[in-house]
Design an enzyme around this catalytic site. Structure first.
Site, mmCIF file in Angstrom:
data_model
loop_
_atom_site.group_PDB
_atom_site.id
_atom_site.type_symbol
_atom_site.label_atom_id
_atom_site.label_comp_id
_atom_site.label_asym_id
_atom_site.label_seq_id
_atom_site.Cartn_x
_atom_site.Cartn_y
_atom_site.Cartn_z
ATOM 1 N N LYS A 269 0.859 -1.191 0.000
ATOM 2 C CA LYS A 269 0.000 0.000 0.000
ATOM 3 C C LYS A 269 0.887 1.231 0.000
ATOM 4 C CE LYS A 269 -3.211 2.674 2.927
ATOM 5 N NZ LYS A 269 -4.123 2.688 4.099
ATOM 6 N N ASP A 274 -2.484 10.262 3.393
ATOM 7 C CA ASP A 274 -3.880 9.876 3.587
ATOM 8 C C ASP A 274 -4.609 10.945 4.390
ATOM 9 O OD1 ASP A 274 -6.289 8.655 3.833
ATOM 10 O OD2 ASP A 274 -5.617 7.056 5.187
ATOM 11 N N LYS A 281 -10.263 13.233 7.454
ATOM 12 C CA LYS A 281 -9.926 12.899 8.839
ATOM 13 C C LYS A 281 -10.083 14.153 9.697
ATOM 14 C CE LYS A 281 -6.560 9.250 7.779
ATOM 15 N NZ LYS A 281 -7.270 8.096 8.388
ATOM 16 N N ASP A 351 -12.080 7.243 3.262
ATOM 17 C CA ASP A 351 -10.898 7.005 4.097
ATOM 18 C C ASP A 351 -10.522 5.522 4.144
ATOM 19 O OD1 ASP A 351 -8.775 7.682 5.687
ATOM 20 O OD2 ASP A 351 -9.956 8.048 7.499
ATOM 21 N N ARG A 355 -7.546 -0.393 0.828
ATOM 22 C CA ARG A 355 -8.069 -1.646 0.264
ATOM 23 C C ARG A 355 -8.419 -1.477 -1.221
ATOM 24 N NH1 ARG A 355 -12.625 -1.848 4.791
ATOM 25 N NH2 ARG A 355 -10.942 -0.735 5.836
HETATM 26 N N1 BES Z 1 -4.275 4.750 6.733
HETATM 27 C C1 BES Z 1 -5.406 4.478 7.547
HETATM 28 C C2 BES Z 1 -5.112 3.473 8.663
HETATM 29 C C3 BES Z 1 -4.084 3.868 9.682
HETATM 30 C C4 BES Z 1 -4.494 4.259 10.948
HETATM 31 C C5 BES Z 1 -2.729 3.780 9.430
HETATM 32 C C6 BES Z 1 -3.558 4.573 11.909
HETATM 33 C C7 BES Z 1 -1.795 4.112 10.394
HETATM 34 C C8 BES Z 1 -2.204 4.506 11.641
HETATM 35 C C9 BES Z 1 -6.525 3.894 6.684
HETATM 36 O O1 BES Z 1 -6.549 4.307 5.366
HETATM 37 C C10 BES Z 1 -7.820 4.321 7.281
HETATM 38 O O2 BES Z 1 -8.067 5.497 7.304
HETATM 39 N N2 BES Z 1 -8.606 3.351 7.726
HETATM 40 C C11 BES Z 1 -9.876 3.605 8.305
HETATM 41 C C12 BES Z 1 -10.855 2.630 7.697
HETATM 42 C C13 BES Z 1 -12.299 2.904 8.055
HETATM 43 C C14 BES Z 1 -12.754 4.186 7.423
HETATM 44 C C15 BES Z 1 -13.138 1.738 7.581
HETATM 45 C C16 BES Z 1 -9.742 3.360 9.806
HETATM 46 O O3 BES Z 1 -9.024 2.454 10.215
HETATM 47 O O4 BES Z 1 -10.339 4.130 10.562
HETATM 48 ZN ZN ZN Z 2 -4.755 4.882 4.572
HETATM 49 MN MN MN Z 3 -7.587 6.143 5.111
#
Ligand code: BES
Ligand code: ZN
Ligand code: MN
Length: 507
Positions: A269, A274, A281, A351, A355
């Site tokens: 990835k 992000d 966020k 967000d 995936r």
């Molecule tokens: N990049 C984030 C996940 C992440 C969180 C990486 C903390 C490193 C540290 C990912 O893209 C994300 O935002 N995931 C969301 C998914 C949700 C919206 C289903 C999450 O984990 O909140």
């Molecule tokens: Zn991410």
């Molecule tokens: Mn994300």
């Protein structure tokens, strides 16, 4: 990077700026570890007593500096804690040595040459001390003005680490040191990439970095730009990347060996930033989201490490690079993407972008029918909640493969834990609008993400997913060989997996 050398010189006569010795926690106070006999002699055999007087107990990571008055060429001795004294007849384990060497190297920033007089029992201990020293010496200062005069720059990493008690001409020792240097260089490459701020590292500049390295190491590289991605139907990568001023890339980096019997595909990835996209966020502490390309960095570094080591295995790296930004061109919640596999995905949360880019890369990687696919991703906050900041989750469609990866991680000193892919969670991604949604039930969010990815793995291909969201970026105080910032998480696991595959130890 710090140079790594081997030497059989006595600590008494060796010219160095510091000598590192080990001190363990014994039942009745600190105990000087084997390898430091000459140093102890220079302290009249009272090194343990001197350390105890100074309050040193030998706890893990403890460092104590002592001035040398006579008997050694080096002006300073640095005693590093090794934790509990192992049981009679047992040696110190590799990770203990790796961490101790790392703590020592970190404490010796600003020093030119340090000699490591730690317990060397075999090639494995040489490898561990070497790796720990080179990883612990790492520092990232690219964006800091070097105002300090060079000669007294106290933050410059240790220039040379010499391991004492290891014959440089011994084949096994030499190979161990060379492997340690190659692996550490690549872990440090991954760390560097993670630490580069997103205004300088974007999909385009990341791809250019890969091209430069490919040339240097004789690797085959192909880069699909936004035109090729659009034409190829990579709806996941395009959907995530379309909000950014810097469009997405899919990079294929291939190492091949003429005698290879197996091919591994590594998928990373590579979200260079992000922001969350339209599902932005919340403000505060989002600077760490530059680390969201740590999976791609690990894959890139692992392929180069395999090339440096010349392993008898083919390894193809797939880097899914995009920047997740909100804009007038960005994907909205409710949009439906047509993925490279042909499946349609309703985006419920922009967000959950990792995936989406990984799905396209997994489908593309599957087309080449590799013996196994391993994807690496900072995928979910849920995995961080489950396993904390130092442990990555391992999911797989094959129990033996998941166990193998978990065990390999443990062997190389990376903390990992097996996680399930409960089938009943799959239906939480059902939607009346498309084949599936990019989000499902919140409970077990890391596993839901894994189940999403599984939908895009080719029939019958062995696959594992490493969620490194916790350990990829280290925010608190450095420890052992782990610095603040990018850690290079999973590089050592991937390299050992490639070695095992080359040796025919795996399926
Ligand atoms: N990049 C984030 C996940 C992440 C969180 C990486 C903390 C490193 C540290 C990912 O893209 C994300 O935002 N995931 C969301 C998914 C949700 C919206 C289903 C999450 O984990 O909140
Ligand atoms: Zn991410
Ligand atoms: Mn994300």
């Amino acid at each position: 990077m710090t140079a790594l050398t081997l030497s059989t010189s006595s600590a008494a006569t060796l010219r160095a700026d510091a000598i590192v010795v080990g001190v363990a926690k014994g039942p009745k106070g600190p105990v000087v570890a084997p390898g430091a006999e000459a140093v102890d002699k220079a302290f009249d055999g009272k090194l343990a007593t001197v350390l105890e007087t100074l309050g040193a107990g030998g706890g893990e990571g403890e460092v104590t500096k002592l001035p040398v008055l006579s008997g050694l060429k080096a002006p300073v001795v640095l005693a590093v804690g090794l934790g509990d004294l192992p049981a009679e007849g047992d040696g110190f384990d590799e990770e203990t040595l790796r961490r101790a060497a790392g703590s020592a190297a970190r404490a010796l920033a600003g020093t030119k040459k340090a000699a490591f007089a730690l317990p060397v029992e075999d090639a494995e201990s040489v490898a561990a001390i070497g790796e720990g020293a080179l990883l612990g010496a790492y520092s990232y200062a690219t964006y800091r003005n070097k105002g300090v005069a060079k000669k007294d720059d106290k933050s410059a990493p240790l220039a040379e680490a010499a391991i004492l008690g290891a014959k440089p001409r011994d084949k096994a020792f030499k190979a161990a040191a060379e492997r340690a240097a190659a692996v550490a260089a690549e872990v440090n490459r991954a760390r560097d990439l993670v630490n580069i701020p997103s205004n300088d590292l974007n999909p385009k500049t990341f791809a250019a970095e890969v091209q430069t390295a490919a040339k240097e190491f004789g690797l085959k590289v192909e880069v699909l730009d936004e035109k090729a991605l659009l034409k190829g139907g990579y709806g996941g990568l395009m959907g995530v990347g379309q909000g950014s001023a810097t469009p997405p890339r899919l990079v294929r980096l291939a190492y091949t060996h003429p005698k290879a019997a197996k091919t591994l595909a590594l998928v990373g990835k590579g979200i260079t930033y992000d922001s969350g996209g339209i599902s932005l966020k919340p403000a505060g502490h989002n600077e760490t989201m530059k680390c969201d390309m740590a999976g791609a960095a690990a894959v890139f570094a692992a392929v180069v490490a395999v090339a440096r080591l010349g392993l008898e295995v083919n390894v193809t790296g797939w880097l899914a690079l995009a920047e997740n930004m909100p804009s007038g061109n960005a994907t909205r919640p409710g949009d439906v993407l047509k993925m490279y596999s042909g499946k349609t995905v309703e985006v419920l949360n922009t967000d959950a972008e990792g995936r989406l880019v990984l799905a396209d890369a997994l489908t593309r990687a599957s087309e080449e029918n590799p013996d196994a696919i391993i994807d690496v991703a900072t995928l979910t906050g849920a995995m961080v909640l489950a396993l904390g900041n130092r442990t990555f989750g391992v999911m797989a469609n094959d129990d033996a493969f998941r166990t193998a990866l978990y065990e390999i991680a443990g062997e190389v000193g990376e903390q990992a834990w097996p996680m399930p892919l409960p089938a009943e969670l799959r239906k939480s991604m059902d939607t009346p609008v498309a084949d599936l949604a990019n989000m499902g039930e919140r409970m077990g969010g890391g596993l839901v993400a894994g189940l999403f990815l599984q939908e895009f793995v080719g029939e019958g291909i062995t696959w594992a997913h490493l969620d490194i969201a916790g350990p990829a970026f280290h925010e608190s105080a450095p420890y052992g060989y782990t610095p603040k910032g990018g850690t290079g998480s999973s590089v050592r696991t991937l390299v050992r997996l490639a070695e095992r595959t080359a040796d025919g130890d795996l399926g």
